[in-house]
Enzyme design. Structure first.
Site, PDB file in Angstrom:
ATOM      1  N   ASP A   1       0.841  -1.211   0.000  1.00  0.00           N
ATOM      2  CA  ASP A   1       0.000   0.000   0.000  1.00  0.00           C
ATOM      3  C   ASP A   1       0.864   1.244   0.000  1.00  0.00           C
ATOM      4  O   ASP A   1       0.558   2.231  -0.657  1.00  0.00           O
ATOM      5  CB  ASP A   1      -0.900   0.035   1.245  1.00  0.00           C
ATOM      6  CG  ASP A   1      -2.114  -0.854   1.071  1.00  0.00           C
ATOM      7  OD1 ASP A   1      -2.349  -1.289  -0.073  1.00  0.00           O
ATOM      8  OD2 ASP A   1      -2.809  -1.111   2.068  1.00  0.00           O
TER       9      ASP A   1
ATOM     10  N   LEU B   1     -13.513   3.864  -2.726  1.00  0.00           N
ATOM     11  CA  LEU B   1     -13.313   5.136  -2.025  1.00  0.00           C
ATOM     12  C   LEU B   1     -11.861   5.557  -2.145  1.00  0.00           C
ATOM     13  O   LEU B   1     -10.967   4.714  -2.213  1.00  0.00           O
ATOM     14  CB  LEU B   1     -13.661   4.982  -0.536  1.00  0.00           C
ATOM     15  CG  LEU B   1     -15.128   4.730  -0.208  1.00  0.00           C
ATOM     16  CD1 LEU B   1     -15.296   4.493   1.278  1.00  0.00           C
ATOM     17  CD2 LEU B   1     -15.987   5.905  -0.655  1.00  0.00           C
TER      18      LEU B   1
ATOM     19  N   LYS C   1     -14.740   0.905   8.785  1.00  0.00           N
ATOM     20  CA  LYS C   1     -14.594   0.272   7.477  1.00  0.00           C
ATOM     21  C   LYS C   1     -14.240  -1.190   7.686  1.00  0.00           C
ATOM     22  O   LYS C   1     -13.204  -1.512   8.276  1.00  0.00           O
ATOM     23  CB  LYS C   1     -13.497   0.978   6.683  1.00  0.00           C
ATOM     24  CG  LYS C   1     -13.366   0.493   5.261  1.00  0.00           C
ATOM     25  CD  LYS C   1     -12.451   1.429   4.489  1.00  0.00           C
ATOM     26  CE  LYS C   1     -12.438   1.116   3.014  1.00  0.00           C
ATOM     27  NZ  LYS C   1     -11.904  -0.184   2.675  1.00  0.00           N
TER      28      LYS C   1
ATOM     29  N   GLU D   1     -20.634  -5.779   3.499  1.00  0.00           N
ATOM     30  CA  GLU D   1     -19.346  -6.450   3.447  1.00  0.00           C
ATOM     31  C   GLU D   1     -19.513  -7.858   4.011  1.00  0.00           C
ATOM     32  O   GLU D   1     -20.128  -8.038   5.074  1.00  0.00           O
ATOM     33  CB  GLU D   1     -18.375  -5.625   4.317  1.00  0.00           C
ATOM     34  CG  GLU D   1     -16.940  -5.768   3.961  1.00  0.00           C
ATOM     35  CD  GLU D   1     -16.509  -4.962   2.720  1.00  0.00           C
ATOM     36  OE1 GLU D   1     -17.368  -4.324   2.065  1.00  0.00           O
ATOM     37  OE2 GLU D   1     -15.312  -5.009   2.411  1.00  0.00           O
TER      38      GLU D   1
ATOM     39  N   LYS E   1      -7.610   5.798   6.535  1.00  0.00           N
ATOM     40  CA  LYS E   1      -6.858   4.582   6.869  1.00  0.00           C
ATOM     41  C   LYS E   1      -5.988   4.834   8.092  1.00  0.00           C
ATOM     42  O   LYS E   1      -5.227   5.807   8.109  1.00  0.00           O
ATOM     43  CB  LYS E   1      -5.958   4.194   5.690  1.00  0.00           C
ATOM     44  CG  LYS E   1      -6.714   3.684   4.478  1.00  0.00           C
ATOM     45  CD  LYS E   1      -7.221   2.280   4.728  1.00  0.00           C
ATOM     46  CE  LYS E   1      -7.776   1.620   3.486  1.00  0.00           C
ATOM     47  NZ  LYS E   1      -6.780   1.139   2.571  1.00  0.00           N
TER      48      LYS E   1
ATOM     49  N   CYS F   1      35.828  10.048  18.935  1.00  0.00           N
ATOM     50  CA  CYS F   1      37.096  10.348  19.596  1.00  0.00           C
ATOM     51  C   CYS F   1      38.283   9.771  18.835  1.00  0.00           C
ATOM     52  O   CYS F   1      39.435   9.963  19.225  1.00  0.00           O
ATOM     53  CB  CYS F   1      37.086   9.833  21.038  1.00  0.00           C
ATOM     54  SG  CYS F   1      37.062   8.047  21.142  1.00  0.00           S
TER      55      CYS F   1
ATOM     56  N   CYS G   1      33.760   1.355  21.172  1.00  0.00           N
ATOM     57  CA  CYS G   1      34.798   2.344  21.424  1.00  0.00           C
ATOM     58  C   CYS G   1      35.276   2.083  22.852  1.00  0.00           C
ATOM     59  O   CYS G   1      34.489   2.181  23.797  1.00  0.00           O
ATOM     60  CB  CYS G   1      34.230   3.753  21.301  1.00  0.00           C
ATOM     61  SG  CYS G   1      35.403   4.978  21.927  1.00  0.00           S
TER      62      CYS G   1
ATOM     63  N   CYS H   1      35.369   8.869  25.937  1.00  0.00           N
ATOM     64  CA  CYS H   1      34.842   9.289  24.624  1.00  0.00           C
ATOM     65  C   CYS H   1      33.651  10.226  24.838  1.00  0.00           C
ATOM     66  O   CYS H   1      32.745   9.915  25.628  1.00  0.00           O
ATOM     67  CB  CYS H   1      34.421   8.042  23.848  1.00  0.00           C
ATOM     68  SG  CYS H   1      33.522   8.425  22.340  1.00  0.00           S
TER      69      CYS H   1
HETATM   70  S1  IVH Z   1     -19.787   2.946   2.405  1.00  0.00           S
HETATM   71  C1  IVH Z   1     -19.128   4.465  -2.338  1.00  0.00           C
HETATM   72  N1  IVH Z   1     -19.233   1.796   4.660  1.00  0.00           N
HETATM   73  O1  IVH Z   1     -15.077  -0.205   1.487  1.00  0.00           O
HETATM   74  C2  IVH Z   1     -18.855   3.379  -1.420  1.00  0.00           C
HETATM   75  N2  IVH Z   1     -18.149   0.985   2.709  1.00  0.00           N
HETATM   76  O2  IVH Z   1     -13.206   1.301  -0.260  1.00  0.00           O
HETATM   77  C3  IVH Z   1     -19.418   3.708  -0.077  1.00  0.00           C
HETATM   78  N3  IVH Z   1     -16.622  -0.874   3.152  1.00  0.00           N
HETATM   79  O3  IVH Z   1     -16.850  -0.437  -1.524  1.00  0.00           O
HETATM   80  C4  IVH Z   1     -19.284   2.575   0.786  1.00  0.00           C
HETATM   81  N4  IVH Z   1     -16.966  -0.986   5.306  1.00  0.00           N
HETATM   82  O4  IVH Z   1     -16.851  -2.475   0.109  1.00  0.00           O
HETATM   83  C5  IVH Z   1     -19.000   1.815   3.340  1.00  0.00           C
HETATM   84  N5  IVH Z   1     -18.862   0.888   6.741  1.00  0.00           N
HETATM   85  C6  IVH Z   1     -18.622   0.902   5.431  1.00  0.00           C
HETATM   86  C7  IVH Z   1     -17.723   0.003   4.829  1.00  0.00           C
HETATM   87  C8  IVH Z   1     -17.507   0.079   3.459  1.00  0.00           C
HETATM   88  C9  IVH Z   1     -16.312  -1.511   4.290  1.00  0.00           C
HETATM   89  C10 IVH Z   1     -16.029  -1.185   1.838  1.00  0.00           C
HETATM   90  C11 IVH Z   1     -17.008  -1.235   0.727  1.00  0.00           C
HETATM   91  C12 IVH Z   1     -16.591  -0.145  -0.207  1.00  0.00           C
HETATM   92  C13 IVH Z   1     -15.143  -0.049   0.101  1.00  0.00           C
HETATM   93  C14 IVH Z   1     -14.575   1.281  -0.297  1.00  0.00           C
END
Ligand code: IVH
Length: 671
Positions: free
Chosen positions: A38, A84, A116, A179, A319, A416, A432, A437
């Site tokens: 990343d 995103l 996320k 997810e 992140k 030194c 050393c 020193c």
């Molecule tokens: S909102 C326009 N909420 O992260 C997309 N996404 O990198 C808005 N994701 O495609 C998504 N947790 O697969 C949202 N609490 C969350 C999330 C989440 C994981 C994933 C999702 C999205 C990706 C974006």
């Protein structure tokens, strides 16, 4: 960096990232951590932003992730499944807020913030309240039909939960996005089972979840515990859902699992306090997360901002700092420590790692530099985990351009000029040998004055160096002969600061025995060993007179420490120093009987604690009269078990009937 160099760096980064992707996605193996990859992708994106005409359609930054696999029917998404853009710090969040404020001509808008989840995105289609299809994200436009597989996931309702209040949601087309995740505990259990069955282990919960959903046999999917956690709800009539906040209310109402910690926030302060709140707490969640999602709460406003590339302008992913990153070794110099050890240290292009900026990293010793083949100018992977100081994990030789220089260990001390030596042939460390020193001296004095030692306020690195340079002191004991008048001869001091420093030095003439033993900087004597010695021998005179046999009789002290103590007190230079202390009436007090709630209790901690660092835990234990040790002995009373504990310690504790404490139990014991 000029354009020619940028082009060269960009080419090399693309090759390495492509190589990483190939190994990861095709061969199912990993040539570096995701964090490190990343970090390289981020560097590439930054360079491309700086030189937009160097962007090519086949650059990894332009790739739309995911392709349709054969075996599943492709399905077109009615509305595109977007990604995103990532941001990594407060400044980048602010820049995003600024951009959208300008666009919207107001900075007053609510945001919706959520954790996320680290899994695989999935879209569920319901017709008149009945689940008809489950589709993966694929390339965002077209995904794979995984209906049979996702139907085995019990947190996915096959029919929407009847709701009287919002009955319109049960008619027509309803799309739920979320997810698919595997919980950390289930992942561990699965791998444990595989280990016992001699099967290859899975790398992480996300890959396992993704791999599972792509199985062609739904029965296999059903055997794996997966969860669907929803984050978006789409209806043909967008007006039915005006805010993301309401979407979550509806999702719950219709029978979906959502993150109950998602919130409406307004402005950078509220965003940052959510960010801080979850920084550590996220480790306690049942699923993995690497950040947060922040989006405009009002869905019409969100739509009005549109899309840039493959991400909406109205949302970002924050992140959390990675524990691995990449950077460049700008130079390598040799630092002489207070015991004389010569350590090669890398000067780095400053990078933020696990929340703090790092500019230097120890390379430990000459052998280590050779083994890892670290050259000046190299791109390297840097790692920082928990309390541990940053470390160069490995070099990325693929990114070399021929200008890198091999590091050669100097023959003489850089400070030194004394020839460096090895005490024993098998030693890895060069030293050393000159006790006078300058580097060794100032580090000894600084150590003596440091917080854990005598805690002399105002005697930091700069003041110590200034006093030595001016010839006002030559060793630790000299600090006690300083007068305010002498300090005033230096530019750095005024009357108030001079008086203050002398007062704080003079107030430390009768330190406690353990602090003094630690402060002397005897090799191998850390805070805990000093305390063990003080408790056992009670007076400084007793420690001075102790033989190696006396010393090794103390629990936790072995021959190496015993030798170091005896060696220290038999060295004429140290004896002179101690006599000087005596003349100045600087002498440690005999050890008092310690009284505290954890009096004489011996603690060992294994794994990572989430609420405090290991050092903080040790400090708390000691402040209450207990002892903190790093390994289990017959005298250990408690083993505190943190996250990812060491198996051998846990087993040893069980076998010896040592009381084990969870972090929570440990904290309540401290309270
Ligand atoms: S909102 C326009 N909420 O992260 C997309 N996404 O990198 C808005 N994701 O495609 C998504 N947790 O697969 C949202 N609490 C969350 C999330 C989440 C994981 C994933 C999702 C999205 C990706 C974006």
């Amino acid at each position: 960096m000029n354009k020619v160099n940028a082009q060269d760096r960009i080419n090399k980064l693309r090759d390495l990232i492509n190589d990483y992707r190939y190994h990861y996605h095709v061969l199912n193996e990993s040539i570096m951590s995701e964090d490190a990859a990343d970090s390289l992708k981020h560097e590439l994106a930054k360079l491309e932003a700086e030189y937009p005409d160097l962007v090519t359609p086949e650059s990894p930054t332009q790739r739309i992730s995911g392709t349709v696999l054969s075996g599943f029917t492709p399905v077109e998404h009615v509305s595109r499944m977007l990604s995103l853009n990532d941001v990594f710090n407060e400044a980048e969040i602010l820049a995003w807020l600024d951009r959208i404020s300008k666009s919207l001509k107001t900075s007053d808008f609510d945001l919706f913030i959520d954790i996320k989840m680290d899994g695989l995105a999935c879209s569920l289609i319901y017709e008149d309240g009945v689940l008809v299809r489950g589709v993966t994200r694929g390339d965002g436009y077209v995904g794979e039909d995984v209906t049979l597989n996702i139907k085995t996931i019990e947190s996915i309702p096959l029919i929407l939960r009847p709701t009287n209040k919002y009955s319109e949601f049960l008619k027509g087309r309803t799309e739920v996005r979320g997810e698919i995740v595997m919980y950390k505990d289930d992942f561990e259990a699965l791998n444990k089972k595989r280990h016992q069955a001699n099967q290859p282990l899975f790398a992480n919960p996300r890959n396992t979840a993704a791999g599972t959903i792509r199985q062609l046999d739904p029965k296999l999917v059903a055997e794996r515990k997966l969860y669907f956690r929803a984050y978006d709800l789409i209806r043909s009539d967008a007006a039915e859902i005006s805010t993301n906040d309401f979407a979550y209310v509806m999702l719950k109402e219709l029978g979906f699992l959502t993150n109950s910690d998602a919130r409406i926030v307004n402005g950078i302060d509220q965003i940052m306090s959510f960010v801080k709140k979850w920084e550590d707490k996220r480790l306690t969640l049942e699923f993995n997360t690497d950040g947060l999602v922040v989006k405009i709460n009002d869905r019409l406003v969100f739509e009005s901002l549109g899309i840039a590339g493959k991400a909406p302008r109205g949302a970002i992913a924050y992140k959390y700092a990675a524990e691995q990153t990449t950077t460049i070794v700008k130079d390598i110099f040799v630092s002489i420590g207070r015991t004389g050890v010569a350590t090669p240290v890398a000067i780095l292009d400053p990078v933020v790692i696990a929340g703090s900026t790092v500019q230097m990293a120890t390379l430990h010793n000459e052998d280590e530099v050779k083994k890892k083949d670290i050259r000046i100018g190299d791109s390297v992977i840097l790692q920082k985990a928990g309390d541990i100081i940053p470390e160069v994990v490995e070099v990325l030789p693929q990114l070399r351009n021929g200008s890198e220089k091999i590091f050669i260990m100097p023959i003489k001390c850089p400070d030194c000029g004394t020839k460096l030596v090895k005490l024993k042939a098998i030693d890895v460390a060069w030293r050393c040998p000159n006790i006078a020193c300058p580097s060794r001296t100032w580090k000894r004095i600084q150590h003596y004055a440091s917080k854990e030692a005598l805690d002399i306020e105002g005697l930091g690195e700069k003041n110590v160096v200034a006093l030595l340079d001016a010839g006002l002191i030559k060793d630790i004991a000299d600090i006690y002969s300083l007068t305010p008048y002498m300090l005033l001869s230096l530019d750095r001091f005024g009357e108030i600061s001079a008086n203050k420093l002398i007062k704080s030095i003079q107030s430390k003439k009768e330190p406690s025995l353990d602090k003094f033993l630690y402060a002397l900087g005897i090799r191998h004597i850390g805070v805990q060993t000093a305390l063990d010695l003080a408790k056992k021998f009670k007076t400084f005179e007793n420690v001075m007179a102790a033989t190696v046999e006396d010393l090794v009789a103390v629990e936790g002290i072995g021959e190496v420490v015993g030798d170091a103590v005896v060696e220290y007190f038999s060295d004429p230079i140290n004896q002179r120093l101690l006599n000087k202390f005596k003349r100045q009436k600087v002498w440690p007090l005999p050890m008092k009987q310690y009284k505290g709630k954890l009096e004489a209790k011996n603690f060992v901690v294994t794994g990572t604690l989430t609420s405090m660092s290991r050092d903080e835990a040790a400090k708390k234990i000691r402040s209450m009269g207990g002892n903190f040790h790093t390994s289990i002995t017959k005298d250990t009373d408690y083993l505190v078990i943190g996250d990812k504990p060491g198996n051998s310690k846990v087993i040893k504790a069980r076998n010896q009937n040592i009381v084990t404490l969870s972090e929570r139990e440990f904290i309540s014991l401290l309270d």
